[in-house]
Design a protein around this motif. Structure first.
Motif, PDB file in Angstrom:
ATOM      1  N   LEU A   1      40.606  53.551  46.249  1.00  4.52           N
ATOM      2  CA  LEU A   1      41.353  52.966  45.971  1.00  4.52           C
ATOM      3  C   LEU A   1      42.722  52.387  46.003  1.00  4.52           C
ATOM      4  CD1 LEU A   1      40.321  53.125  42.397  1.00  4.52           C
ATOM      5  CD2 LEU A   1      39.757  52.096  43.394  1.00  4.52           C
ATOM      6  N   SER A   2      43.029  53.982  47.264  1.00  2.00           N
ATOM      7  CA  SER A   2      44.171  54.087  47.879  1.00  2.00           C
ATOM      8  C   SER A   2      44.630  53.466  49.836  1.00  2.00           C
ATOM      9  CB  SER A   2      45.088  54.792  48.133  1.00  2.00           C
ATOM     10  OG  SER A   2      44.287  55.224  49.253  1.00  2.00           O
TER      11      SER A   2
ATOM     12  N   ASP B   1      39.732  58.193  44.527  1.00  2.00           N
ATOM     13  CA  ASP B   1      41.914  57.833  44.732  1.00  2.00           C
ATOM     14  C   ASP B   1      41.871  57.207  46.259  1.00  2.00           C
ATOM     15  OD1 ASP B   1      42.031  58.604  42.557  1.00  2.00           O
ATOM     16  OD2 ASP B   1      42.795  60.916  43.042  1.00  2.00           O
TER      17      ASP B   1
END
Length: 428
Positions: free
Chosen positions: A91-92, A88
């Protein structure tokens, strides 16, 4: 004979032409190399930075002492946070952002680059490139937090909070005295509140700075009504600022200087009926250069050429040391303003062992609690120890004198009062 001469001449001419061509080639290569030296130098420098960053990144966690460092590390720069290695976060973009920031800060040229930029802003525009540091009249430095707190004053207060605060302090005093301990509460001053005439013109209340309402009047009344033994450092500075030849807040500092701290400690030792450390008396003299907390904000500016030659003072013992059967133990809880107060305590007739519980605001606006111990007569920060509730209880049980401090900017809102009350209640 003539043919042999002609042959030698031909061979000599050919050799000369060959040497000339070789010399021309060498001269061309030299000129080419010299022309490209800046390119080679830049490439080498970039390669060095790349390899140095890789090296620093590799040794940062397990062998931090092996890092390639700047000779003058930056002040006030928080330790890099570990990069989050989750899907996460990746991806951020959080992982990439953190790694990029950390790599940049680990670069050996990062400190001098920041200092050069900050010096440019300071020298050309008279401004501060350091977050949270503001420049006032005649180069006086202020912590923005204290300016904001001062400018937010409106004369109002919460009666229920005030009553609970003074009642807790009275309970602390009674519990301490019941266990044979001296107790004094100290209100430390804010530079913005005590030297409002020096605030920067950009301060929200600059136009009315010298006529702002006095915040502490209801707090003093509540302490008096509850019969709490206290020293009003804010009123002390207001009274002494016109008497002292050197300002009690140095130009490049956020905290009172050694004389301000010593004046407060002198009153602290006078406050109880008897003082195990004796009554402080001290001498003072101009200091050749600002050091320590007298230049804490100047250091945070991170300039290439900081000017630390401005008026401040040093203190010394007046009279001889006392005849002390043992070193008393002083437990102090509060913020950074206690540093100069405790340094002055080392000059008391009976210098105490000091356990200093230091409440410090972190970069993410949280409160971090530290515990430092100073041997009798040690005016430095001392040794950092663990800061558990068990440690606090042990310190409190053995203490002869308990000093509790709050700054006027955050009075009745800090955590040390609750921590001390809880610790006293845990004592047998």
């Amino acid at each position: 004979m003539d043919k042999r001469i002609e042959k030698h001449e031909a061979e000599f001419g050919a050799a000369s032409r060959s040497r000339g061509q070789a010399e021309g080639v060498i001269a061309f290569l030299k000129s080419l190399t010299l022309a490209r030296l800046p390119i080679f130098g830049c490439a080498g420098f970039i390669a060095f930075l790349f390899l140095a960053n890789l090296w620093n990144f590799a040794v940062e966690r397990d062998w931090p002492k092996l890092r390639i460092r700047s000779a003058s590390p930056l002040a006030g720069v928080a330790k890099p946070k570990p990069a989050p290695w989750t899907l996460d976060a990746f991806l951020s973009g959080e992982t990439q952002k953190t790694v990029s920031i950390n790599l940049g800060r680990m670069s050996p040229v990062f400190p001098i680059s920041v200092r050069a930029k900050n010096q440019l802003v300071f020298s050309l525009f008279g401004g501060s490139a350091a977050p949270g540091v503001a420049i006032g009249r005649d180069g006086q430095l202020f912590e923005q937090l204290y300016i904001d707190k001062f400018c937010a004053r409106d004369g109002g207060f919460d009666p229920s909070r005030l009553s609970a605060w003074s009642s807790t302090l009275r309970d602390i005093q009674e519990m301490a005295q019941a266990r044979g301990k001296s107790f004094v509460f100290l209100i430390s001053p804010s530079k913005a509140a005590r030297y409002p005439e020096d605030l920067p013109k950009s301060a929200p209340c600059a136009a009315r700075a010298t006529i702002m309402p006095e915040k502490l009047a209801p707090y003093r009344a509540a302490l008096d009504e509850s019969h709490v033994r206290y020293v009003d450092g804010a009123a002390l500075v207001a009274t002494e600022k016109s008497r002292q030849p050197i300002a009690l807040f140095p130009r490049g500092g956020s905290h009172w200087n050694s004389v301000g701290g010593a004046l407060a400690m002198r009153d602290v030792t006078r406050a109880p009926p008897t003082s195990t450390i004796g009554v402080l008396d001290f001498t003072s003299a101009p200091a050749p250069e600002a050091v320590g907390t007298d230049r804490d904000l100047l250091d945070l500016l991170n300039l290439l050429w900081p000017d630390s030659h401005y008026p401040t003072a040093t203190i010394g013992r007046a009279g001889e040391k006392g005849d002390c059967a043992r070193s008393p133990r002083l437990l102090a809880l509060g913020g950074s303003f206690l540093h100069q107060v405790l340094a002055a305590a080392t000059l008391a007739p009976c210098p105490p062992q000091i356990d200093y519980w230091f409440y410090m605001r972190t970069e993410d606006n949280m409160i971090e609690l530290g515990h430092y111990r100073r041997a009798p007569g040690d005016a430095s920060n001392g040794e950092r120890l663990t800061a558990t509730s068990e440690d606090l209880d042990e310190n409190l049980a053995g203490a002869d004198f308990v000093l509790l401090e709050e700054n006027e900017a955050g009075i009745a809102t800090t955590k040390q009062i609750g921590h001390l009350a809880e610790a006293l209640r845990r004592l047998p």
